[in-house]
Design a protein around this motif. Structure first.
Motif, PDB file in Angstrom:
ATOM      1  N   MET A  15     -56.512  24.969   8.067  1.00 32.86           N
ATOM      2  CA  MET A  15     -56.763  26.410   8.178  1.00 32.86           C
ATOM      3  C   MET A  15     -58.047  26.811   7.467  1.00 32.86           C
ATOM      4  SD  MET A  15     -54.614  27.733  10.150  1.00 32.86           S
ATOM      5  CE  MET A  15     -54.963  29.452   9.836  1.00 32.86           C
ATOM      6  N   ALA A  16     -58.306  26.246   6.282  1.00 36.83           N
ATOM      7  CA  ALA A  16     -59.511  26.643   5.540  1.00 36.83           C
ATOM      8  C   ALA A  16     -60.770  26.204   6.291  1.00 36.83           C
ATOM      9  CB  ALA A  16     -59.484  26.039   4.138  1.00 36.83           C
TER      10      ALA A  16
ATOM     11  N   GLU B 277     -62.764  15.918  11.358  1.00 34.55           N
ATOM     12  CA  GLU B 277     -61.325  15.906  11.067  1.00 34.55           C
ATOM     13  C   GLU B 277     -60.794  14.495  11.305  1.00 34.55           C
ATOM     14  OE1 GLU B 277     -58.694  17.812   9.879  1.00 34.55           O
ATOM     15  OE2 GLU B 277     -57.577  15.992  10.365  1.00 34.55           O
ATOM     16  N   GLN B 278     -60.032  14.004  10.330  1.00 33.31           N
ATOM     17  CA  GLN B 278     -59.537  12.631  10.445  1.00 33.31           C
ATOM     18  C   GLN B 278     -58.500  12.467  11.565  1.00 33.31           C
ATOM     19  OE1 GLN B 278     -57.847  11.698   6.640  1.00 33.31           O
ATOM     20  NE2 GLN B 278     -56.249  13.238   6.771  1.00 33.31           N
TER      21      GLN B 278
ATOM     22  N   ARG C 162     -48.998  17.406  12.668  1.00 30.82           N
ATOM     23  CA  ARG C 162     -49.861  16.222  12.753  1.00 30.82           C
ATOM     24  C   ARG C 162     -49.957  15.574  11.378  1.00 30.82           C
ATOM     25  NH1 ARG C 162     -55.081  17.824  11.099  1.00 30.82           N
ATOM     26  NH2 ARG C 162     -55.293  20.081  10.912  1.00 30.82           N
TER      27      ARG C 162
ATOM     28  N   GLN D 145     -47.463  19.014   5.603  1.00 34.16           N
ATOM     29  CA  GLN D 145     -46.700  20.223   5.258  1.00 34.16           C
ATOM     30  C   GLN D 145     -46.405  21.079   6.483  1.00 34.16           C
ATOM     31  OE1 GLN D 145     -49.939  19.739   4.549  1.00 34.16           O
ATOM     32  NE2 GLN D 145     -51.093  21.626   4.200  1.00 34.16           N
TER      33      GLN D 145
ATOM     34  N   HIS E  25     -44.086  28.023   7.294  1.00 36.32           N
ATOM     35  CA  HIS E  25     -45.302  28.606   6.716  1.00 36.32           C
ATOM     36  C   HIS E  25     -45.275  30.111   6.957  1.00 36.32           C
ATOM     37  CE1 HIS E  25     -47.066  24.768   5.889  1.00 36.32           C
ATOM     38  NE2 HIS E  25     -48.237  25.299   5.591  1.00 36.32           N
ATOM     39  N   VAL E  26     -45.226  30.869   5.880  1.00 38.83           N
ATOM     40  CA  VAL E  26     -45.269  32.325   6.009  1.00 38.83           C
ATOM     41  C   VAL E  26     -46.723  32.747   5.891  1.00 38.83           C
ATOM     42  CG1 VAL E  26     -44.567  34.499   4.933  1.00 38.83           C
ATOM     43  CG2 VAL E  26     -43.016  32.538   4.923  1.00 38.83           C
TER      44      VAL E  26
ATOM     45  N   ARG F 103     -46.490  26.469  11.521  1.00 40.43           N
ATOM     46  CA  ARG F 103     -47.858  26.208  11.071  1.00 40.43           C
ATOM     47  C   ARG F 103     -48.703  25.624  12.223  1.00 40.43           C
ATOM     48  NH1 ARG F 103     -51.631  24.465   6.834  1.00 40.43           N
ATOM     49  NH2 ARG F 103     -53.143  23.445   8.158  1.00 40.43           N
TER      50      ARG F 103
ATOM     51  N   VAL G 136     -63.952  11.199   6.728  1.00 37.78           N
ATOM     52  CA  VAL G 136     -65.121  11.151   5.838  1.00 37.78           C
ATOM     53  C   VAL G 136     -64.828  10.230   4.658  1.00 37.78           C
ATOM     54  CG1 VAL G 136     -66.560  12.542   4.302  1.00 37.78           C
ATOM     55  CG2 VAL G 136     -65.905  13.427   6.557  1.00 37.78           C
TER      56      VAL G 136
ATOM     57  N   ASP H 105     -57.279  24.579  -0.152  1.00 43.92           N
ATOM     58  CA  ASP H 105     -56.506  23.773  -1.105  1.00 43.92           C
ATOM     59  C   ASP H 105     -57.390  22.797  -1.873  1.00 43.92           C
ATOM     60  OD1 ASP H 105     -54.327  25.069  -0.074  1.00 43.92           O
ATOM     61  OD2 ASP H 105     -53.200  23.246   0.414  1.00 43.92           O
TER      62      ASP H 105
ATOM     63  N   PRO I  63     -46.210  26.064  -2.788  1.00 39.61           N
ATOM     64  CA  PRO I  63     -46.088  26.786  -1.517  1.00 39.61           C
ATOM     65  C   PRO I  63     -44.912  27.742  -1.439  1.00 39.61           C
ATOM     66  CG  PRO I  63     -45.560  24.456  -1.252  1.00 39.61           C
ATOM     67  CD  PRO I  63     -46.092  24.619  -2.639  1.00 39.61           C
TER      68      PRO I  63
ATOM     69  N   GLY J 132     -51.236  29.965   0.398  1.00 44.24           N
ATOM     70  CA  GLY J 132     -52.401  29.116   0.666  1.00 44.24           C
ATOM     71  C   GLY J 132     -53.292  29.593   1.805  1.00 44.24           C
ATOM     72  N   ILE J 133     -52.705  29.921   2.953  1.00 50.13           N
ATOM     73  CA  ILE J 133     -53.525  30.313   4.110  1.00 50.13           C
ATOM     74  C   ILE J 133     -54.207  31.642   3.823  1.00 50.13           C
ATOM     75  CG2 ILE J 133     -53.463  30.932   6.556  1.00 50.13           C
ATOM     76  CD1 ILE J 133     -51.111  29.028   6.880  1.00 50.13           C
TER      77      ILE J 133
HETATM   78  C1  LIG Z   1     -44.416  22.402   1.933  1.00 49.95           C
HETATM   79  C2  LIG Z   1     -45.543  23.384   2.081  1.00 49.95           C
HETATM   80  C3  LIG Z   1     -45.293  24.648   2.581  1.00 49.95           C
HETATM   81  C4  LIG Z   1     -46.332  25.581   2.664  1.00 49.95           C
HETATM   82  N1  LIG Z   1     -46.031  26.841   3.064  1.00 49.95           N
HETATM   83  C5  LIG Z   1     -47.023  27.755   3.120  1.00 49.95           C
HETATM   84  C6  LIG Z   1     -46.741  29.086   3.523  1.00 49.95           C
HETATM   85  O1  LIG Z   1     -45.596  29.469   3.749  1.00 49.95           O
HETATM   86  N2  LIG Z   1     -47.797  29.959   3.621  1.00 49.95           N
HETATM   87  C7  LIG Z   1     -49.089  29.587   3.328  1.00 49.95           C
HETATM   88  O2  LIG Z   1     -50.006  30.403   3.428  1.00 49.95           O
HETATM   89  N3  LIG Z   1     -49.361  28.337   2.921  1.00 49.95           N
HETATM   90  C8  LIG Z   1     -48.384  27.428   2.803  1.00 49.95           C
HETATM   91  N4  LIG Z   1     -48.674  26.158   2.395  1.00 49.95           N
HETATM   92  C9  LIG Z   1     -50.056  25.837   2.017  1.00 49.95           C
HETATM   93  C10 LIG Z   1     -50.918  25.645   3.246  1.00 49.95           C
HETATM   94  O3  LIG Z   1     -50.454  24.547   3.991  1.00 49.95           O
HETATM   95  C11 LIG Z   1     -52.394  25.436   2.816  1.00 49.95           C
HETATM   96  O4  LIG Z   1     -52.707  26.194   1.696  1.00 49.95           O
HETATM   97  C12 LIG Z   1     -53.327  25.884   3.910  1.00 49.95           C
HETATM   98  O5  LIG Z   1     -53.052  25.168   5.058  1.00 49.95           O
HETATM   99  C13 LIG Z   1     -54.822  25.715   3.578  1.00 49.95           C
HETATM  100  O6  LIG Z   1     -55.056  24.390   3.502  1.00 49.95           O
HETATM  101  P1  LIG Z   1     -56.431  23.661   3.789  1.00 49.95           P
HETATM  102  O7  LIG Z   1     -56.987  23.973   5.116  1.00 49.95           O
HETATM  103  O8  LIG Z   1     -57.265  23.866   2.581  1.00 49.95           O
HETATM  104  O9  LIG Z   1     -55.889  22.177   3.766  1.00 49.95           O
HETATM  105  P2  LIG Z   1     -54.984  21.455   4.849  1.00 49.95           P
HETATM  106  O10 LIG Z   1     -54.238  22.396   5.682  1.00 49.95           O
HETATM  107  O11 LIG Z   1     -54.204  20.437   4.089  1.00 49.95           O
HETATM  108  O12 LIG Z   1     -56.058  20.757   5.775  1.00 49.95           O
HETATM  109  C14 LIG Z   1     -56.898  19.732   5.325  1.00 49.95           C
HETATM  110  C15 LIG Z   1     -57.465  19.027   6.536  1.00 49.95           C
HETATM  111  O13 LIG Z   1     -58.442  18.088   6.105  1.00 49.95           O
HETATM  112  C16 LIG Z   1     -58.258  16.874   6.814  1.00 49.95           C
HETATM  113  N5  LIG Z   1     -58.832  15.815   5.980  1.00 49.95           N
HETATM  114  C17 LIG Z   1     -58.428  15.411   4.746  1.00 49.95           C
HETATM  115  N6  LIG Z   1     -59.220  14.443   4.276  1.00 49.95           N
HETATM  116  C18 LIG Z   1     -60.169  14.213   5.228  1.00 49.95           C
HETATM  117  C19 LIG Z   1     -61.275  13.332   5.331  1.00 49.95           C
HETATM  118  N7  LIG Z   1     -61.572  12.480   4.338  1.00 49.95           N
HETATM  119  N8  LIG Z   1     -62.032  13.352   6.452  1.00 49.95           N
HETATM  120  C20 LIG Z   1     -61.741  14.210   7.483  1.00 49.95           C
HETATM  121  N9  LIG Z   1     -60.691  15.080   7.438  1.00 49.95           N
HETATM  122  C21 LIG Z   1     -59.929  15.082   6.328  1.00 49.95           C
HETATM  123  C22 LIG Z   1     -56.752  16.790   6.998  1.00 49.95           C
HETATM  124  O14 LIG Z   1     -56.393  15.928   8.048  1.00 49.95           O
HETATM  125  C23 LIG Z   1     -56.417  18.247   7.305  1.00 49.95           C
HETATM  126  O15 LIG Z   1     -56.551  18.528   8.667  1.00 49.95           O
HETATM  127  C24 LIG Z   1     -47.653  25.213   2.290  1.00 49.95           C
HETATM  128  C25 LIG Z   1     -47.908  23.935   1.814  1.00 49.95           C
HETATM  129  C26 LIG Z   1     -46.873  23.037   1.671  1.00 49.95           C
HETATM  130  C27 LIG Z   1     -47.151  21.706   1.055  1.00 49.95           C
END
Ligand SMILES: Cc1cc2nc3c(=O)[nH]c(=O)nc-3n(C[C@H](O)[C@H](O)[C@H](O)COP(=O)(O)OP(=O)(O)OC[C@H]3O[C@@H](n4cnc5c(N)ncnc54)[C@H](O)[C@@H]3O)c2cc1C
Length: 483
Positions: free
Chosen positions: A13-14, A33-34, A60, A65, A70-71, A127, A152, A326, A333, A338-339
């Protein structure tokens, strides 16, 4: 922006929301994206469909997670709508279930929250669906390339003869050049190691781990299965550190999660899961699980600690580097933040780009991104420290924590102003200063002197009961509300 080409690491999402901001300026962006199947035109499914839907987006590997509920907090929904206008409608068209937080059966520390008064809008979806709808929009931006199956491995500085910048090294192909790199690779980010290798140094980290675990299961039931009750939230609270949620999602399904800390973490086996639900403070979730049809396995997730990487404190911050989501700050969570934080960070980036960037903008933006995480961090760690018995971070935090508890008690005794103020802080739309309203202070004093009104009764929780009295479109005719 002096940056010609941006590389974003991670299409969670980020990463997607950051790509939406930079892509909308017309600049070229590559998202690495991996996970496979994340390229343009490959957005029908996001993983292996295990029969939960008909070609519907499914969890995926890179986002484990994604199997848990995911709210999307109210602030997150409105921030994403600001970034990608019309997205809320697209989410609902794709099956997301609009609901009002006032219609949730919400069991807090001091009892049930007031029920049935319109409050804040949410759209409840899995999610994978939220990510899919956002991803489809981002993939439409002309300068954005989503490149799946590319993991990466590290970062290095490009040769000065070619203008410097960054070289992003990948396990699965040649290095990619970029003027701006955004790390959006989530909790497991390797950026601290990469910066150490570049002699920039790793950031200090702060972590708070209350040891929460999730066990989630999907059920089949219509979205009005609970009649007027839109969903169930039972918070784990100190002294009873186990709870759970049941929320309707797309495709006539509900996501049920059991949550608990330490020795109270829920198990993976179906009999243990059902038994866990029956031991909660109220039988609502156990009754729900008995009345609906489970599908698929129970999935568990235990990486839930809060971790904040203090990049803003490094003495040197390189040009052309940002960290979001993150990878910068991950929360327990249970509080669903987080989102929303990732979306507000994307808005800050948009603001900075619109104002015109000057040398050193990356460092200034990193400070702002940190500040955007400060309140949710205080909420999540403040609550978690109560579970661990670790004590609040400061005397002021302790005082504020006690006062929030007092406001929560007022809400559980029917004070709607208290409930609204708590809702606004929880959904990150209002400042905690709203909890200090004189009317709440007066109500607390009155309560202490004369006693509080009777507690809020249990909402009408009858699985399979009557239809809702109003349709969702009647309650929420337009979004955002007309001026
Ligand atoms: C159990 C659980 C429940 C949750 N519930 C909620 C909720 O209810 N509401 C909410 O807002 N948030 C929730 N979250 C948190 C939420 O999932 C994240 O905060 C949010 O998705 C933002 O994450 P992000 O995009 O920073 O990281 P992520 O969503 O983890 O995405 C990271 C991406 O980077 C990719 N990646 C990683 N390393 C590499 C690499 N070396 N090379 C290429 N790609 C790579 C991964 O494959 C992934 O696609 C929850 C988390 C957990 C663990």
């Amino acid at each position: 922006m002096s940056t010609e080409h941006t590389v974003i690491i991670g299409a969670g999402m980020a990463g997607l929301l950051t790509a939406a901001v930079i892509g909308a300026t017309g600049r070229s962006v590559t998202v690495l994206e991996q996970d496979q199947g994340q390229g343009r035109g490959q957005d029908r499914g996001q993983g292996q469909d295990r029969g939960h839907g008909h070609g519907a987006p499914v969890p995926r590997g890179g986002v484990p997670q994604g199997r848990q509920p995911h709210v999307l907090l109210h602030r997150g929904l409105s921030a994403i709508e600001e970034l990608l206008p019309g997205l809320r409608g697209q989410l609902v068209d794709a099956g997301g279930v609009p609901l009002d937080t006032g219609d949730l059966a919400w069991l807090g520390e001091h009892g049930w929250a007031p029920f049935g008064t319109p409050a804040l809008e949410l759209v409840s979806a899995t999610r994978p669906l939220v990510e899919h709808v956002v991803r489809r929009r981002v993939a439409e931006l002309p300068g954005v390339e989503l490149r799946g199956g590319t993991r990466v491995r590290g970062l290095s500085r490009g040769p000065t003869t070619t203008g410097g910048g960054w070289l992003i090294e990948c396990f699965d192909g040649p290095p990619v050049r970029a003027d701006l790199v955004v790390d959006a690779s989530g909790r497991s980010s390797r950026l601290p190691d990469w910066l150490t290798q570049l002699h920039i140094g790793a950031p200090a980290t702060t972590a708070v781990d209350a040891g929460f675990g999730y066990a989630g299961r999907v059920y089949v039931a219509p979205s009005d299965h609970l009649g007027r009750v839109a969903g169930i939230v039972m918070l784990p609270v100190p002294g009873a550190p186990a709870g759970g949620v049941a929320l309707p999602v797309e495709g006539g399904r509900w996501m049920v999660a059991a949550v608990g800390a330490g020795d109270h973490r829920p198990p993976r086996d179906p009999a243990g899961f059902d038994a866990f639900l029956t031991r909660l403070r109220d039988p609502a979730l156990a009754d729900f699980a008995r009345s609906a049809r489970p599908i698929g396995d129970i999935t568990v997730h235990r990486r839930t600690h809060n971790v904040r990487r203090r990049y803003e404190r490094l003495t040197h911050w390189p040009d052309g580097l940002l960290v979001v989501g993150d990878a910068l700050c991950a929360f327990n969570p249970v509080y669903g933040q987080g989102i929303t934080v990732a979306a507000t960070q994307a808005l800050l980036l948009r603001q900075m780009l619109a104002a015109g960037v000057r040398p050193g903008w990356e460092r200034r933006l990193m400070r702002r991104l940190h500040r955007a995480a400060a309140l949710p961090w205080a909420i999540a760690t403040g609550e978690d420290l109560r579970h661990t018995g670790g004590g609040p971070a400061s005397g002021l935090d302790a005082l504020f924590g006690r006062w929030s508890g007092e406001v929560d008690r007022l809400a559980a005794h029917g004070n709607l102003r208290a409930q609204r103020a708590l809702d606004r802080v929880y959904h990150l739309v209002g400042s905690p200063a709203g909890l200090l309203h004189p009317a709440l202070l007066a109500a607390a004093v009155r309560g202490r002197l004369l006693g509080l009104p009777t507690p809020v009764p249990r909402p009408p929780l009858t699985p399979g009961s009557a239809q809702r009295d109003q349709t969702d479109t009647e309650r929420h005719p337009a979004y955002p509300p007309p001026p």
